[in-house]
Design an enzyme around this catalytic site. Structure first.
Site, mmCIF file in Angstrom:
data_model
loop_
_atom_site.group_PDB
_atom_site.id
_atom_site.type_symbol
_atom_site.label_atom_id
_atom_site.label_comp_id
_atom_site.label_asym_id
_atom_site.label_seq_id
_atom_site.Cartn_x
_atom_site.Cartn_y
_atom_site.Cartn_z
ATOM 1 C CD GLU A 39 -3.565 -2.249 7.340
ATOM 2 O OE1 GLU A 39 -2.576 -2.528 6.912
ATOM 3 O OE2 GLU A 39 -4.173 -1.259 7.029
ATOM 4 C CG ASN B 211 -1.634 1.114 1.479
ATOM 5 O OD1 ASN B 211 -1.835 1.912 0.520
ATOM 6 N ND2 ASN B 211 -2.329 1.347 2.426
ATOM 7 C CD1 TRP B 212 3.977 1.245 -2.520
ATOM 8 C CD2 TRP B 212 4.503 2.395 -4.450
ATOM 9 N NE1 TRP B 212 4.883 0.660 -3.076
ATOM 10 C CE2 TRP B 212 5.533 1.514 -4.088
ATOM 11 C CE3 TRP B 212 4.456 3.438 -5.247
ATOM 12 C CZ2 TRP B 212 6.282 1.268 -5.176
ATOM 13 C CZ3 TRP B 212 5.526 3.451 -6.243
ATOM 14 C CH2 TRP B 212 6.499 2.522 -6.127
ATOM 15 C CE LYS B 213 -0.192 3.273 4.773
ATOM 16 N NZ LYS B 213 -0.048 3.108 6.134
ATOM 17 N N GLY C 84 2.587 2.150 10.809
ATOM 18 C CA GLY C 84 3.651 3.313 10.428
ATOM 19 C C GLY C 84 4.594 3.403 11.629
ATOM 20 N N GLY D 104 2.718 -1.260 4.266
ATOM 21 C CA GLY D 104 3.064 0.012 3.879
ATOM 22 C C GLY D 104 4.167 0.520 3.490
ATOM 23 N N GLY D 105 5.166 1.054 4.543
ATOM 24 C CA GLY D 105 6.382 1.549 4.505
ATOM 25 C C GLY D 105 7.397 0.431 3.549
ATOM 26 C CG HIS E 22 -5.907 2.208 5.086
ATOM 27 N ND1 HIS E 22 -5.455 3.199 6.073
ATOM 28 C CD2 HIS E 22 -4.878 1.074 4.908
ATOM 29 C CE1 HIS E 22 -4.202 2.771 6.504
ATOM 30 N NE2 HIS E 22 -3.935 1.579 5.785
ATOM 31 C CD GLU F 154 -2.859 5.618 6.647
ATOM 32 O OE1 GLU F 154 -2.711 5.625 5.518
ATOM 33 O OE2 GLU F 154 -1.627 5.196 7.804
ATOM 34 C CB SER G 242 4.875 -1.997 11.879
ATOM 35 O OG SER G 242 4.568 -0.752 12.229
#
Ligand code: PGA
Length: 249
Positions: free
Chosen positions: A163, A10-12, A169, A229-230, A93, A95, A208
């Site tokens: 999640e 997930n590149w956000k 993150g 993500g990251g 998501h 966010e 994470s």
């Protein structure tokens, strides 16, 4: 029960055309590990270019509107994502639940719209740190899942991503026991709604996940993959996660 492991980046709000080489490199990782289904949910502006270079990994979007068209400035329909080359879309998501105030009913409607347009869906759920500390994370997240799950949900087109919000993150993750307990609880909740097809539905862990912890997380019986993500932003960081999924699968 054999569920093919699914690892989705997930590149956000990260990535410009300059990163297309990274997408090509991630696609090569997917090609090298055919046991694993690999996807990359990129910003909508990159879907077309990314799907042009991806051969083994699928490309997805990160959100869609629940309506087909209309006066919704700045929004994208599921059909638009599909036309651009997306095969999948993330729904709900945390966010977006927080920043765009999306409710579970909105998330269910978006999942229905995505399916109607021919997209697969990754439906996200997860608890806040306060909910975890209060000791009722499984109940809270199971309820959120059942509120967000569309009536026609089926494993053929929908996966779940658990999640924990406080793990996203932050470099923190729940213990393996906590992940195990949550994924079992979510499988039970799914069974109560969709019956035997719950055993086919993939439940991903997200928050994470990285090269160091992926092996342990993916060895848990009800963890069928990861939403990353990251650690999905470069092929170098993503590679050990895909390798761990291949070894666990
Ligand atoms: P993270 O993000 O891997 O950077 O924690 C996961 C997600 O939000 O999907």
């Amino acid at each position: 029960m054999s569920r093919r492991k699914l690892i989705v980046g997930n590149w956000k709000m990260n990535g410009l055309l300059a990163q297309i080489g990274e997408i090509e490199a991630i696609d090569r990782l997917a090609q090298e590990k055919p046991k694993v289904e690999v996807g990359l949910c990129v910003p909508a502006t990159l879907i077309h270019a990314a799907s042009g270079v991806a051969r083994s990994a699928f490309i997805g979007g990160q959100d869609c509107h629940m309506k087909d068209s209309g006066a919704h400035t700045g929004c994208l329909s599921a059909a638009m994502l599909k036309e651009a080359g997306a095969k999948t879309v993330i729904a709900g998501h945390s966010e977006r639940r927080t920043d765009q105030h999306e409710t579970s009913a909105d998330v269910a409607a978006k999942a229905v719209a995505a399916h109607q347009a021919g997209l697969n869906v990754i439906l996200c759920v997860g608890e806040t740190e306060a909910e975890r500390d209060a000791g009722n994370a499984e109940a809270v997240v199971s309820e959120q899942l059942l509120d967000s799950l569309p009536q026609n949900a089926a494993a053929a087109w929908l996966s779940i991503a658990y999640e924990p919000i406080w793990a996203i993150g932050t470099g923190r993750t729940p213990t393996m026991e906590e992940v195990d307990r949550m994924h079992r609880a979510l499988r039970e909740a799914l069974r109560s709604r969709i019956g035997a097809d719950a055993d086919n539905m993939r439940i991903l862990y997200g928050g994470s996940m990285n090269g160091a912890n992926a092996g342990d997380l993916l060895a848990i019986a009800d963890v069928d993959g990861g939403l990353v993500g990251g650690a999905s932003l470069t092929a170098e960081k993503f590679a050990p996660i895909i390798e761990a999924a291949s070894a666990a699968g």
